[in-house]
Design a protein around this motif. Structure first.
Motif, mmCIF file in Angstrom:
data_model
loop_
_atom_site.group_PDB
_atom_site.id
_atom_site.type_symbol
_atom_site.label_atom_id
_atom_site.label_comp_id
_atom_site.label_asym_id
_atom_site.label_seq_id
_atom_site.Cartn_x
_atom_site.Cartn_y
_atom_site.Cartn_z
ATOM 1 N N GLU A 387 42.274 -44.939 27.809
ATOM 2 C CA GLU A 387 42.223 -45.969 26.777
ATOM 3 C C GLU A 387 43.067 -45.609 25.545
ATOM 4 N N LEU A 388 43.557 -44.387 25.479
ATOM 5 C CA LEU A 388 44.313 -43.941 24.308
ATOM 6 C C LEU A 388 45.804 -44.197 24.489
ATOM 7 N N ARG A 389 46.448 -44.517 23.368
ATOM 8 C CA ARG A 389 47.878 -44.768 23.372
ATOM 9 C C ARG A 389 48.516 -43.999 22.213
ATOM 10 N N VAL A 390 49.766 -43.624 22.389
ATOM 11 C CA VAL A 390 50.521 -43.005 21.310
ATOM 12 C C VAL A 390 51.623 -43.968 20.887
ATOM 13 N N PHE A 391 51.587 -44.353 19.611
ATOM 14 C CA PHE A 391 52.632 -45.175 19.025
ATOM 15 C C PHE A 391 53.539 -44.273 18.194
ATOM 16 N N PHE A 392 54.759 -44.742 17.945
ATOM 17 C CA PHE A 392 55.727 -43.935 17.220
ATOM 18 C C PHE A 392 56.309 -44.779 16.085
ATOM 19 N N GLN A 393 56.253 -44.231 14.840
ATOM 20 C CA GLN A 393 56.833 -44.915 13.689
ATOM 21 C C GLN A 393 58.121 -44.209 13.277
ATOM 22 N N PRO A 394 59.205 -44.952 13.169
ATOM 23 C CA PRO A 394 60.503 -44.323 12.849
ATOM 24 C C PRO A 394 60.541 -43.746 11.442
ATOM 25 N N GLU A 416 36.067 -53.147 25.143
ATOM 26 C CA GLU A 416 35.138 -54.142 24.610
ATOM 27 C C GLU A 416 35.379 -54.415 23.131
ATOM 28 N N LEU A 417 35.666 -53.349 22.364
ATOM 29 C CA LEU A 417 35.832 -53.500 20.916
ATOM 30 C C LEU A 417 37.266 -53.817 20.518
ATOM 31 N N GLY A 418 38.184 -53.763 21.463
ATOM 32 C CA GLY A 418 39.575 -54.037 21.154
ATOM 33 C C GLY A 418 40.255 -52.846 20.508
ATOM 34 N N LEU A 419 41.288 -53.115 19.700
ATOM 35 C CA LEU A 419 42.050 -52.045 19.068
ATOM 36 C C LEU A 419 41.254 -51.463 17.907
ATOM 37 N N ILE A 420 40.923 -50.183 18.000
ATOM 38 C CA ILE A 420 40.162 -49.490 16.958
ATOM 39 C C ILE A 420 41.139 -48.707 16.096
#
Length: 636
Positions: A387-394, A416-420
């Motif tokens: 369920e975990l994702r890694v996003f990257f900010q430039p 169930e709770l969506g993006l936390i």
């Protein structure tokens, strides 16, 4: 509330008394048996002596009986004058007729006689004397007569009484010695019990009641409310950032500060209030005479104010604040456990609001606490469920207007709770310790993405990953980082580890050693949220850092706010004087970018320049939009 040893003392006295009575009864029984034995022995010896005397008189009276000579018989009996125990004697013929009598001076008893019973038994006892008969036998076996003695038992009873007196004296002395020994032993036991009770109920550092005593006193206070009415206020107090004192000045000074804290808190409380130390830097205050919630809140405010002044420790002045949670019985809780739980919940709520504050329990706090527990339980399964994702900010270089780095940011897509949001689950992960496996997973995922970008030719792109305080304390942190770099093939120089200023200052010496080792491996070190902590130049120059990230709180109001302009300009100048690169985060406007460009900031990061995106989206930017980004970026 009466103490337990006090409750045991009456029982102990009764046990001691019962023990002495039992010992006395045993001595009495033994003395009685010995006295009976003594009486029997003395009586037997007295009879034996009387028989011997009668036999001697009989042997000397044979001629007198044979010739029926009373004078000779009387002369024989006169020898009894030297026997103090014989009261009277008689020499009787074969028909039991007296041939001669003997009567001791002062004796007015009857003359001794003999009958068939006496002849069969040989002797007979009465209250004060014994009558002994000894037949006189001639050589041919014919019975010539009998010698009868009436012997006094006075000497026997005198000896018996003397023996009884001696026995009683010995018994009394033994009981007295036993009583003294028991009393002394009881004093030692009471002293030991009191000392053990003190150790069991008192905190050795502050001298305050400990958690065990707290539970007992709180239960007693609640029982009084149940019986007589009223209310009890419970305050849970936790010192903010107390670990810094232990890490910087040592545990001995930490204990000294705890003593001073206890003295200050005790000084502002009433005599009816009870303060206990229930943990390392946690205290609890029981307000037994609380009349209203406002009164309890007033006490909480006084406790916070009492800690405002600095604490002198080894030529240093240290400051410490407290977060306090308040719950009132029976208004907020129906039982002891609920009261403790609610006060603890209110304390954590006060700490989450920025510390150095107090909060009274409200039902919605419990709901948030339950949600936190549910969040923690779900987080434990988040890795397994993918369920975990890694996003990257430039991060954009102001000089080249190109993406030179990306910061790895964790996101949680709950089914169930969506993006936390990270601000919601990262503190829970920190407190529960889950941040360690989560942090390792983020580092692995970021390095794997960096390896994919390197395979596409973007080898100069840096990856910034945050390290938490829990990760910094892990002994195998450096080995884990190097293992991930080796496995993914990412060069150490591509990895930037971001560590907050506050985390660095928790244990300066240990963190210097850790960062020095990471730096030796070629890994870049960045101080995140710079300016929000309490670093000084003296400490800052000790850390082997490559980069400083100015916190977004100083960027938000640029360029309008004069103070933020001054702080930002000073940070950039200071960093460059130390040869350190500067990154500004939270850039949202063109005016902010222009100000940072004008004052020499090296990199910028924020939604104005690019939001956090999944890895593939960043790949698109890197591959297809680099030229467009360079041409479209606003210029100062």
């Amino acid at each position: 509330m009466p103490k337990q040893p006090g409750l045991r003392r009456p029982l102990a006295r009764w046990i001691d008394l019962a023990t002495l009575l039992t010992a006395g009864a045993a001595l009495l029984l033994a003395g009685t048996l010995l006295t009976v034995y003594q009486v029997v022995s003395l009586r037997s010896a007295l009879v034996d002596d009387a028989r011997v005397q009668a036999r001697i008189i009989g042997e000397n009276s044979t001629a007198a009986l044979s010739f029926k000579d009373p004078a000779a018989a009387h002369d024989t009996l006169s020898a009894l004058e030297f026997s103090p125990s014989v009261l009277a004697a008689a020499i009787l013929n074969e028909h039991y007729e007296a041939l001669a009598h003997y009567q001791a001076a002062g004796d007015d008893g009857p003359p001794p006689r003999a009958d068939g019973t006496l002849m069969r038994d040989g002797y007979r006892f009465s209250a004060g004397e014994v009558l002994v008969a000894q037949p006189i036998i001639r050589m041919d076996g014919r019975n010539l007569g009998t010698v009868v003695l009436r012997v006094s038992l006075e000497q026997l009873w005198r000896r018996v009484l003397g023996y009884i007196g001696l026995t009683l004296a010995v018994a009394a002395g033994s009981l007295a010695i036993a009583f003294l020994l028991v009393a002394r032993m009881r004093r030692v036991v009471r002293h030991t019990e009191a000392h053990l009770d003190y150790l069991a109920h008192s905190d050795p550092v502050t001298g305050l009641p400990n958690r065990h005593a707290f539970n007992a006193r709180l239960a007693f206070a609640l029982s009084k409310v149940d019986q007589f009415g009223g209310m009890v206020g419970l305050l849970f107090l936790d010192l903010d950032d107390f670990k810094v004192v232990n890490d910087t000045l040592g545990h001995q000074n930490g204990d000294r500060m705890l003593k001073q804290v206890a003295q200050r808190l005790t000084g502002v409380l009433r005599t009816t209030d009870t303060i206990c130390r229930i943990g390392g830097d946690e205290f609890a205050v029981i307000l037994e005479s609380a009349t209203s919630s406002r009164e309890s809140e007033s006490v909480a405010a006084k406790l916070i104010a009492a800690l405002a002044a600095p604490f002198p420790l080894d030529k240093h002045e240290m400051y410490v604040s407290a977060s306090i949670g308040l719950a009132i019985y029976p208004l907020d809780s129906a039982d002891l456990q609920a009261l403790i739980r609610n006060a603890d919940t209110a304390m954590y709520h006060a700490k989450s609001r920025g510390k150095n504050a107090f909060d009274r329990f409200h039902p919605d706090m419990e709901q948030r606490a339950q949600k936190r527990v549910q969040l923690e339980n779900s987080m434990r399964k988040a890795l397994e469920r993918n369920e975990l994702r890694v996003f990257f900010q430039p991060q954009i270089s102001i000089a080249t207007r190109r993406i030179v780095a990306v910061e790895a940011l964790l996101r949680w897509e709950h089914p169930e709770l969506g993006l936390i949001q990270p601000l919601e689950f990262i503190p829970v992960a920190e407190e529960s310790g889950l941040i360690v496996p989560l942090g390792k997973w983020v580092l692995e995922a970021a390095c794997e993405q960096a390896a994919r970008w390197a395979a596409e030719g973007m080898r100069e792109l840096s990856i910034a990953v945050n390290l938490s305080v829990r990760q910094m304390r892990e002994e195998g942190l450096v080995d884990d980082i190097l293992a991930i770099l080796n496995r993914t093939g990412v060069a150490p120089g591509q990895l930037e580890l971001e560590i907050t200023e506050t985390v660095l200052m928790e244990d300066v010496e240990e963190n210097v050693r850790l960062l020095t080792r990471l730096k030796a491996e070629g890994i870049c070190i960045s101080i995140d949220d710079f300016g929000t902590g309490y670093s000084s130049m003296a400490y800052l120059k000790r850390f082997p850092i490559d980069q400083i990230k100015i916190d977004r709180t100083f960027i938000t109001d640029l360029p309008a706010d004069a103070e933020d302009r001054a702080i930002t300009t000073a940070i950039i100048a200071m960093a460059h004087s130390l040869g350190v690169e500067v990154v500004a985060e939270g850039v949202e406007t063109a005016a902010q970018l222009a100000f940072l460009d004008e004052h020499g900031c090296d990199r910028v990061q924020g939604y104005f320049l690019g939001a956090p995106l999944p890895g593939p989206h960043v790949t698109v930017l890197l591959n297809a939009q680099q030229e467009e980004l360079q041409a479209s970026l606003p210029r100062a």
